[in-house]
Design a protein around this motif. Structure first.
Motif, mmCIF file in Angstrom:
data_model
loop_
_atom_site.group_PDB
_atom_site.id
_atom_site.type_symbol
_atom_site.label_atom_id
_atom_site.label_comp_id
_atom_site.label_asym_id
_atom_site.label_seq_id
_atom_site.Cartn_x
_atom_site.Cartn_y
_atom_site.Cartn_z
ATOM 1 N N ASP A 214 37.226 32.596 43.873
ATOM 2 C CA ASP A 214 37.766 33.763 44.695
ATOM 3 C C ASP A 214 39.080 33.683 45.060
ATOM 4 O O ASP A 214 39.538 32.720 45.737
ATOM 5 C CB ASP A 214 36.732 33.757 45.688
ATOM 6 C CG ASP A 214 37.082 34.893 46.657
ATOM 7 O OD1 ASP A 214 37.952 35.597 46.406
ATOM 8 O OD2 ASP A 214 36.223 34.818 47.571
ATOM 9 N N LEU B 101 41.136 35.408 47.011
ATOM 10 C CA LEU B 101 41.196 35.690 48.098
ATOM 11 C C LEU B 101 41.119 34.441 49.103
ATOM 12 O O LEU B 101 41.947 33.976 49.964
ATOM 13 C CB LEU B 101 40.724 36.824 48.775
ATOM 14 C CG LEU B 101 40.760 37.464 50.236
ATOM 15 C CD1 LEU B 101 42.251 37.627 50.361
ATOM 16 C CD2 LEU B 101 39.972 38.422 50.711
ATOM 17 N N HIS B 102 40.168 33.551 48.811
ATOM 18 C CA HIS B 102 39.544 32.489 49.584
ATOM 19 C C HIS B 102 40.705 31.452 49.360
ATOM 20 O O HIS B 102 40.733 30.394 50.002
ATOM 21 C CB HIS B 102 38.218 31.754 48.760
ATOM 22 C CG HIS B 102 37.740 30.814 49.714
ATOM 23 N ND1 HIS B 102 37.728 29.346 49.283
ATOM 24 C CD2 HIS B 102 37.220 30.686 50.932
ATOM 25 C CE1 HIS B 102 37.380 28.466 50.127
ATOM 26 N NE2 HIS B 102 36.880 29.096 51.077
ATOM 27 N N GLN C 21 48.741 33.921 45.862
ATOM 28 C CA GLN C 21 48.576 34.762 44.934
ATOM 29 C C GLN C 21 49.622 34.949 43.911
ATOM 30 O O GLN C 21 49.323 35.226 42.645
ATOM 31 C CB GLN C 21 48.414 36.232 45.676
ATOM 32 C CG GLN C 21 47.417 36.449 46.937
ATOM 33 C CD GLN C 21 45.998 35.820 46.192
ATOM 34 O OE1 GLN C 21 45.377 36.152 45.206
ATOM 35 N NE2 GLN C 21 45.375 34.764 47.236
ATOM 36 N N LEU D 219 45.596 38.438 43.978
ATOM 37 C CA LEU D 219 45.761 39.937 44.405
ATOM 38 C C LEU D 219 47.057 40.286 45.094
ATOM 39 O O LEU D 219 47.699 39.504 45.200
ATOM 40 C CB LEU D 219 44.424 39.787 45.527
ATOM 41 C CG LEU D 219 43.181 39.307 45.050
ATOM 42 C CD1 LEU D 219 42.452 38.892 46.324
ATOM 43 C CD2 LEU D 219 42.475 40.235 44.032
ATOM 44 N N ASP E 286 44.996 45.321 47.516
ATOM 45 C CA ASP E 286 43.554 45.186 47.283
ATOM 46 C C ASP E 286 42.653 44.903 48.285
ATOM 47 O O ASP E 286 42.809 44.534 49.473
ATOM 48 C CB ASP E 286 43.335 43.792 46.347
ATOM 49 C CG ASP E 286 44.242 43.762 45.021
ATOM 50 O OD1 ASP E 286 44.205 45.068 44.598
ATOM 51 O OD2 ASP E 286 44.752 42.782 44.614
ATOM 52 N N GLY F 20 40.014 43.956 51.162
ATOM 53 C CA GLY F 20 39.989 43.123 51.733
ATOM 54 C C GLY F 20 41.136 42.122 51.972
ATOM 55 O O GLY F 20 41.223 41.195 53.047
ATOM 56 N N ALA F 21 42.145 42.318 51.206
ATOM 57 C CA ALA F 21 43.419 41.585 51.548
ATOM 58 C C ALA F 21 44.062 41.762 52.712
ATOM 59 O O ALA F 21 44.370 40.622 53.548
ATOM 60 C CB ALA F 21 44.370 41.648 50.176
ATOM 61 N N ALA G 195 42.197 40.330 55.781
ATOM 62 C CA ALA G 195 42.129 39.020 55.791
ATOM 63 C C ALA G 195 43.312 38.495 56.417
ATOM 64 O O ALA G 195 43.445 37.418 57.099
ATOM 65 C CB ALA G 195 41.806 38.339 54.365
ATOM 66 N N GLU H 112 36.444 37.474 54.249
ATOM 67 C CA GLU H 112 35.611 37.490 52.941
ATOM 68 C C GLU H 112 36.121 38.571 51.760
ATOM 69 O O GLU H 112 36.686 39.619 52.532
ATOM 70 C CB GLU H 112 34.068 37.807 53.214
ATOM 71 C CG GLU H 112 33.250 36.731 53.864
ATOM 72 C CD GLU H 112 32.015 37.235 54.322
ATOM 73 O OE1 GLU H 112 31.446 38.346 53.807
ATOM 74 O OE2 GLU H 112 31.153 36.386 54.670
ATOM 75 N N ASN H 113 35.988 38.099 50.666
ATOM 76 C CA ASN H 113 36.323 39.086 49.931
ATOM 77 C C ASN H 113 35.275 40.107 49.219
ATOM 78 O O ASN H 113 34.264 39.722 48.951
ATOM 79 C CB ASN H 113 36.876 38.312 48.509
ATOM 80 C CG ASN H 113 37.446 39.306 47.242
ATOM 81 O OD1 ASN H 113 37.300 40.466 47.516
ATOM 82 N ND2 ASN H 113 38.124 38.731 46.552
ATOM 83 N N ALA I 292 33.712 39.758 45.951
ATOM 84 C CA ALA I 292 33.053 38.689 45.724
ATOM 85 C C ALA I 292 31.396 39.043 45.826
ATOM 86 O O ALA I 292 31.104 39.672 46.640
ATOM 87 C CB ALA I 292 33.662 37.484 46.378
#
Length: 283
Positions: free
Chosen positions: A78, A80-81, A154, A163, A167, A169-170, A173, A241-242, A245
């Motif tokens: 993932d 983003l994680h 990223q 990402l 994108d 959820g970015a 977050a 959270e993405n 995902a």
């Protein structure tokens, strides 16, 4: 009072609060520990996230392998994680809360609080100024750490599915991670006002922000899970959270609305608790 006197009094009150803000800013930046804790903490958090991204990029590119990766090249990756690795941000939570606690605790331990309240008997105004200064500093710190962590990680993953801020959820977050630091700082301020002891405050910070969410992770009983969902750490984990995902099924999950509500409720309760304790207890 004449109509001309009232505006003059209002202007004096506004100037006085401006002076309080300046005084609280001087107090905060005059502490050497502030620079070490915030600067060092920011670098550590960014470094942990960057190392995670670099390691994952090497594994995805096939230049580094780990036992078990042969049949699972993407190992549930993932992107983003990697910008929001749990241990890194948990460390930042504790550091932010510690600085928030020092904003109150430092004056009590040094005895400077007596001078402050002698000069400004309105304790609510003093706490309001501390709150504004701590919130502003921590928002700035959180924005820098979250933005740099996302950008660096990223960029390292640009060839492996990295990402952009647009994108899904970015942006959420990054914003949630930026706000996590002032939330924790205000909680730390409240705990510092209540405990008034350095070691005890740090223990309380770790207990409230990290241990309580761990204790209420189980989903056997709904009330246990709902208490866990009301913790800042749990709310932050949901917000970063993405959406793309694949998530494991979960009983009684925290919703996005609930997570943002937690982010709003904790600092509000913390400020009320700080004002109440400081106004009712002797110095």
């Amino acid at each position: 009072m004449s109509t001309t006197a009232r505006p003059a009094a209002d202007a004096a009150e506004r100037t006085r609060f401006t002076d309080l803000l300046a005084a609280e800013w001087i107090k905060l930046r005059s502490l050497r520990s502030t620079y070490w804790v915030l600067g060092g903490g920011a670098l550590v958090v960014i470094g942990i996230n960057a190392n995670s991204a670099w390691t994952n990029a090497r594994r995805l590119a096939g230049t580094e392998s780990t036992p078990g990766d042969a049949d699972d090249r993407y190992f549930r990756f993932d992107a983003l994680h990697t910008a929001f690795v749990d241990p890194a941000w948990q460390l930042l939570m504790v550091l932010a809360a510690t600085v928030g606690a020092l904003a109150v605790l430092g004056e009590y331990t040094s005895g400077l609080i007596r001078t402050t309240f002698a000069a400004v008997p309105d304790r609510r105004a003093v706490i309001a100024a501390k709150t504004v200064v701590v919130t502003a500093v921590m928002c700035g710190l959180g924005a820098v750490v979250a933005g740099v962590s996302f950008g660096v990680t990223q960029a390292l993953l640009r060839d492996e599915g990295g990402l952009s801020i647009g994108d899904a959820g970015a942006l959420r977050a990054v914003v949630a991670s930026a706000l996590l630091t002032p939330v924790c700082a205000l909680v730390g301020m409240a705990l510092g006002a209540v405990v008034r002891h350095a070691a005890g405050t740090v223990a309380a910070v770790v207990g409230v922000l990290l241990l309580l969410p761990a204790l209420f992770q189980g989903d056997t009983y709904r009330w246990v899970k709902e208490i866990g969902n009301a913790m800042p750490l749990t709310a932050w984990a949901r917000l970063v959270e993405n959406p793309a995902a694949v998530a494991l099924p979960e009983k009684y999950p925290v919703t996005l609305t609930e997570a943002w509500t937690v982010f709003a409720a904790w600092p509000l309760v913390a400020v009320v608790a700080t004002v109440t304790v400081v106004c009712r207890r002797d110095v």
